[in-house]
Write an enzyme that holds these catalytic residues in place. Structure first.
Site, PDB file in Angstrom:
ATOM      1  CD  GLU A 147       6.450  -6.896 -65.686  1.00  0.00           C
ATOM      2  OE1 GLU A 147       6.670  -5.644 -64.903  1.00  0.00           O
ATOM      3  OE2 GLU A 147       6.292  -7.895 -65.255  1.00  0.00           O
ATOM      4  CG  ASP A 294       1.240  -9.249 -57.254  1.00  0.00           C
ATOM      5  OD1 ASP A 294       0.486  -9.094 -58.327  1.00  0.00           O
ATOM      6  OD2 ASP A 294       2.201  -9.693 -57.286  1.00  0.00           O
ATOM      7  CD  GLU A 388      10.396 -15.779 -58.000  1.00  0.00           C
ATOM      8  OE1 GLU A 388      10.668 -15.384 -56.874  1.00  0.00           O
ATOM      9  OE2 GLU A 388      10.109 -15.256 -58.978  1.00  0.00           O
ATOM     10  CD  GLU A 406       7.852  -8.239 -54.750  1.00  0.00           C
ATOM     11  OE1 GLU A 406       8.729  -8.696 -54.547  1.00  0.00           O
ATOM     12  OE2 GLU A 406       7.202  -8.052 -55.737  1.00  0.00           O
ATOM     13  CB  THR A 492       2.738  -2.275 -57.913  1.00  0.00           C
ATOM     14  OG1 THR A 492       2.887  -3.582 -57.354  1.00  0.00           O
ATOM     15  CG2 THR A 492       3.026  -2.440 -59.394  1.00  0.00           C
TER      16      THR A 492
HETATM   17  C1  DMJ Z   1       7.844  -5.660 -59.467  1.00  0.00           C
HETATM   18  O1  DMJ Z   1       8.057  -5.255 -60.830  1.00  0.00           O
HETATM   19  C2  DMJ Z   1       6.417  -4.944 -58.844  1.00  0.00           C
HETATM   20  O2  DMJ Z   1       6.508  -4.921 -57.554  1.00  0.00           O
HETATM   21  C3  DMJ Z   1       5.472  -5.795 -59.152  1.00  0.00           C
HETATM   22  O3  DMJ Z   1       4.024  -5.716 -58.728  1.00  0.00           O
HETATM   23  C4  DMJ Z   1       5.537  -7.377 -58.795  1.00  0.00           C
HETATM   24  N1  DMJ Z   1       6.876  -7.771 -59.090  1.00  0.00           N
HETATM   25  C5  DMJ Z   1       7.932  -6.949 -59.347  1.00  0.00           C
HETATM   26  C6  DMJ Z   1       9.112  -7.516 -58.309  1.00  0.00           C
HETATM   27  O4  DMJ Z   1       9.257  -8.656 -57.817  1.00  0.00           O
END
Ligand code: DMJ
Length: 932
Positions: A147, A294, A388, A406, A492
């Protein structure tokens, strides 16, 4: 437009440029052609309307960012219900979710480049100054490496990328001297000790001040990490190396990626969800494209785009082929086992996979992207947000929605690729739903439960980093943005990194990469080379023609069990395997089948029945797979039945000024009193009862008469409180927890049970609020005196009318309250399921309410029922013609003609042999742990 250096598009007729550029360039073509050619499908959206929606996004961003800056900054995140900052250590811990918070003003850093995209250059300049002035990266706090990388390092680098772009333009940021980059470098060095493992995979957490494994660090004993956690570093780390010339960052990120690639399951080419960072063994062997994996896939493809290194594309293509072969079951994407990829690992999907259609656009595989996106949109239309997790038959599995971006991301990319205005309409719906259901006076609040519309006191930083960026870009024309977005790649977390990095400081590229790609035959790349004719056909109705057959896929869905396993052989006449729902423990034929599948049935002394599977005892590998599927079905069935016997949570919505329905609190129901689920609701002003605990006759009946009484938990039974306030003339009651600081964010909700006596005399609705939610009402009373609430099963739409509505029209009819008894099934799990061995325990006897009481803290005199899990009963309309249904019909027919079967079912119902299974909770915890 600058090109991605060594980046190479697929297909010989395509010029040598990154697929990213290809997508963007082609989309521009589609956009131009859309206005003139469109004759059917979604109507084109006028420039005025797009501008209007773009402005709406700007206003929404201001509301979110403004409230964060006013009420939360310098804290990491805004708590939009209580209108204050979330400071780690000062709020009850939410577990691993809090590992994103490093006391480094997370939301501000995550928002930096969004400000520039949204054309708020002045605000960007201010924000950068604040970051440089206020942010400390040296806090004694343990944070998630993943994170911190995607949000903070990515945020600083995105900010730096756009700061230098602005400086070069000559108007803003003229004073800027790479200060954000220096901070990024400092943070990069702080993260490096996490890579001190023999595998090169990083530890999942690090102490920003003390690093890892030192006594003060409080971290470094972990053995596992998620694949995405270890495989989502290359963009930020390579950018840092290339911006600064310090090659070490890119080297470390490449090494981790190399290791993951080496550890892929060689026959399926899939990776598991979690891996041991020391041994490299897969800890969780299930594999999908959502939580835990992912962005590993995302970064392989994007690393190729940004760095121009073919090895990343080849790896991505190999994985993509495996995904399309095993996981993709259009429009679904279902997890499988890496060693047995024909076997589904679960029958639900998580919301994180909603990014995948966007990645497929970048890859150039548009058809499945359109299909999956359409399916997701239908789920959203049903629940306003993407829950979720949701099942293969589209019921809610986990009901939360933390405002994830997303789906907006995929919508943006699909619009860019197809030019289909349908995707603009989708974006419009997202905007409307956010304003209608998530907007609160102090920001936007995550949904606690998409079915009730209740909120959580949470606004994650990714909401500002990603959601507003994608929504704004969806409606923006090129001239609405002050720079060329196609010169950048999105990380991401939607941070922007310039494509020119591909040709900068390349000294370490390829040094460590393995090369065994020549071993792969052509079939591995069936999915890899986009045919531009199919991808971007001149027919503007192309996307619509793919969506059309799916238009009722969610509404008309039929219950599905575990699917696909040996489906072909069933169709060709072979006897279908035994389904868990048909199983009867007294049927000798069934017991024989169980034996063949390696499943033994053990009758325990205490009357319980235990099911254990030993795959090696099965008659054949196919039987072993059937056995595993049977056990999984049992688990699903068990959890489903338990959920169905529990009452879902309820909503307390504050409808008076200045809330006007915008604050929705999650409440626990009661097993007595008016049943709010039967389309009933009760609206009224609130008043505190005297005595506050409501345990004796009220001394202030005039104050609560015709109102909803607030009562404190404790001292006596819930039912007794209800009777006392009812006798005083209250039209409803809200019990507020007496444990200070308790919250439905951190404690499981429960149902208030009766007192063991007949509770038919209680006619008013009763709901339970934890202390934090209760204080929101109590604070509102202090501030506004008159506070009106709506008690219901689902929050009502909050539109301007709510502001003008008349005085309460409470519904306190005399319909007899229903006493609902809780599920009495209590069963034990003997052993964890594994592909090789699964075991279930069950107990047919009912348990007393006291046995069922496993909620957090219970006053001795109260009765509470099971903690509630997500629950939904969906009536499925439409004809069920799928294979599973045929099986169901078949078994029903057999049942009708065989009285013994029915009788057996009665004396030993299926649920009496099912197990209580913690898979949902464990998986959710794991998902929260793996990534947010
Ligand atoms: C974000 O922090 C990023 O996109 C991560 O790769 C996946 N989840 C969260 C948002 O849902």
């Amino acid at each position: 437009m600058s090109e991605a250096g060594g980046g190479r598009g697929c297909g010989s007729s395509v010029p040598q440029r990154a697929p990213w550029s290809l997508v963007a360039a082609t989309a521009a073509f589609c956009l131009v052609s859309a206005t003139s050619v469109w004759t059917a499908g979604a109507a084109p959206m006028s420039r005025e309307e797009r501008q209007k929606l773009g402005n709406q996004v700007l206003e929404m961003f201001d509301h979110a960012y403004g409230n964060y800056m006013e009420h939360a900054y310098p804290a990491d995140e805004l708590m939009p219900l209580t209108c204050r900052g979330r400071v780690r250590g000062q709020e009850p811990s939410r577990g691993d979710v809090d590992d994103a918070l490093g006391k480094f003003s997370l939301t501000l850093i995550d928002s930096l480049d969004t400000l520039v995209v949204l054309n708020k250059t002045k605000e960007f300049e201010d924000a950068v100054r604040k970051v440089l002035r206020d942010v400390n990266l040296d806090n004694d706090v343990v944070v998630s490496v993943f994170e911190t990388n995607i949000r903070v390092l990515g945020g600083l680098l995105g900010g730096h990328s756009l700061a230098i772009m602005l400086k070069e333009k000559g108007e803003y940021m003229q004073w800027y001297n790479d200060e954000l980059l220096q901070m990024a470098k400092q943070l990069g060095y702080k993260l490096l000790p996490a890579f001190n493992t023999t595998s090169g995979l990083p530890y999942p957490r690090i102490n920003l001040k003390f690093g890892i494994r030192k006594p003060e660090a409080r971290t470094g004993t972990e053995t596992d990490t998620c694949t995405a956690c270890a495989g989502t570093l290359i963009l930020e780390f390579a950018a840092l190396s290339r911006f600064t010339g310090a090659t070490i960052f890119e080297e470390y990120a490449r090494k981790a990626l190399d290791f993951l690639w080496e550890k892929r399951q060689r026959s399926s080419n899939l990776v598991g969800v979690t891996i041991n960072i020391h041994t490299g063994d897969w800890v969780r062997k299930d594999s999908g494209v959502g939580a835990g994996i992912d962005s590993y896939y995302e970064y392989l493809l994007k690393a190729y785009v940004l760095l121009g290194d073919d090895s990343f594309l080849e790896r991505f293509n190999t994985h993509y082929d495996a995904i399309m072969r095993y996981i993709s079951q259009p429009p679904l994407l279902l997890d499988v086992h890496i060693h047995k990829p024909m076997l589904n690992a679960r029958t639900w999907m998580d919301a994180l996979l909603a990014f995948f259609p966007g990645l497929q656009v970048l890859k150039g595989d548009i058809r499945p992207a359109i299909e999956t996106h359409e399916m997701l949109y239908q789920v959203i239309k049903k629940h306003n947000f993407l829950p979720e997790a949701f099942t293969t038959d589209f019921r809610v599995h986990w009901a939360q929605h933390p405002l994830r971006p997303e789906f907006a991301e995929s919508t943006y990319f699909l619009y860019k690729a197809t030019g289909d205005p349908y995707y603009l309409e989708v974006g419009k719906t997202l905007i409307e739903n956010l304003n209608k259901y998530a907007r609160v006076p102090c920001g936007f609040a995550a949904m606690k439960d998409v079915r009730t519309g209740s909120h959580e006191d949470r606004m994650d930083s990714f909401f500002l980093a990603e959601m507003f960026k994608y929504l704004y870009l969806l409606f923006a024309d090129k001239e609405d943005i002050i720079f060329d977005i196609e010169d950048y790649i999105f990380t991401t977390e939607a941070h922007l990194l310039p494509l020119w990095l591909s040709t900068t400081n390349q000294s370490i590229s390829k040094k460590n990469t393995t090369s065994e790609y020549t071993e792969l035959d052509d079939s591995n790349f069936d999915w890899t080379c986009p045919n531009t004719q199919i991808l971007f056909p001149n027919d503007p109705l192309y996307a619509q023609s793919i969506r059309e057959p799916l238009k009722n896929v969610v509404d008309k869905s039929c219950p599905r069990g575990i699917i696909r396993v040996r489906e072909e052989s069933f169709r060709s006449g072979a006897k279908p395997p035994l389904r868990a729902r048909d199983f009867m423990a007294t049927n000798p034929e069934h017991l024989e089948i169980l034996k063949k599948m390696g499943v033994s049935l053990i009758h325990l002394k205490d009357g319980r029945v235990q099911l254990v599977q030993h795959a090696i005892q099965a008659a054949s590998s196919i039987d072993a797979e059937d056995g595993l599927r049977f056990m999984q079905e049992m688990i699903e069935l068990s959890s489903q039945q338990q959920k169905e016997q529990q009452l879902p949570p309820r909503a307390v919505q504050i409808v008076s000024h200045p809330f006007f329905g915008r604050v929705v609190l999650t409440a626990g129901p009661a097993q007595f009193g008016l049943d709010l689920s039967k389309h009933k609701e009760t609206r009224g002003f609130v008043a505190s009862s005297k005595p506050y605990n409501g345990c004796s006759e009220l001394t202030n009946p005039e104050a609560v008469m015709g109102k909803i009484a607030l009562i404190q938990r404790g001292q006596c039974m819930f039912a007794e409180k209800a009777r006392n306030i009812q006798n005083a003339g209250a039209i409803g009651g809200i019990v507020i927890d007496d444990n200070e600081g308790s919250s439905s964010d951190t404690a499981p909700l429960f149902q208030m049970a009766g007192d063991g006596k007949d509770t038919d005399d209680i006619k008013i609705p009763m709901l339970f609020l934890f202390s934090k939610e209760g204080s929101i009402i109590l604070d509102a009373i202090r501030e506004y005196e008159e506070v009106e609430v709506l008690l219901s099963d689902k929050a009502k739409d909050r539109d301007p009318e709510m502001e003008n509505e008349e005085q309460p029209s409470s519904e306190n009819d005399s319909q007899s309250a229903e006493q609902i008894t809780s599920s009495s099934q209590e069963v034990d799990l003997v052993d964890q399921e594994s592909p090789e061995e699964s075991s279930l325990n069950s107990q047919p006897e009912s348990l007393s309410p006291a046995d069922m009481d496993n909620a957090a803290s219970v006053s001795p005199s109260e009765q509470i029922s099971n903690p509630m899990e997500n629950h939904e009963t969906t009536s499925l309309d439409g004809e069920c013609t799928d294979f599973d249904n045929q099986l169901q019909e078949q078994s029903e027919t057999e049942e009708d003609s065989n009285p013994n079967v029915s009788w057996d079912k009665k004396v030993q119902p299926i649920d009496s042999i099912l197990a209580d299974w913690n898979e949902d909770i464990e998986a959710f915890e794991m998902m929260e742990k793996d990534e947010l």
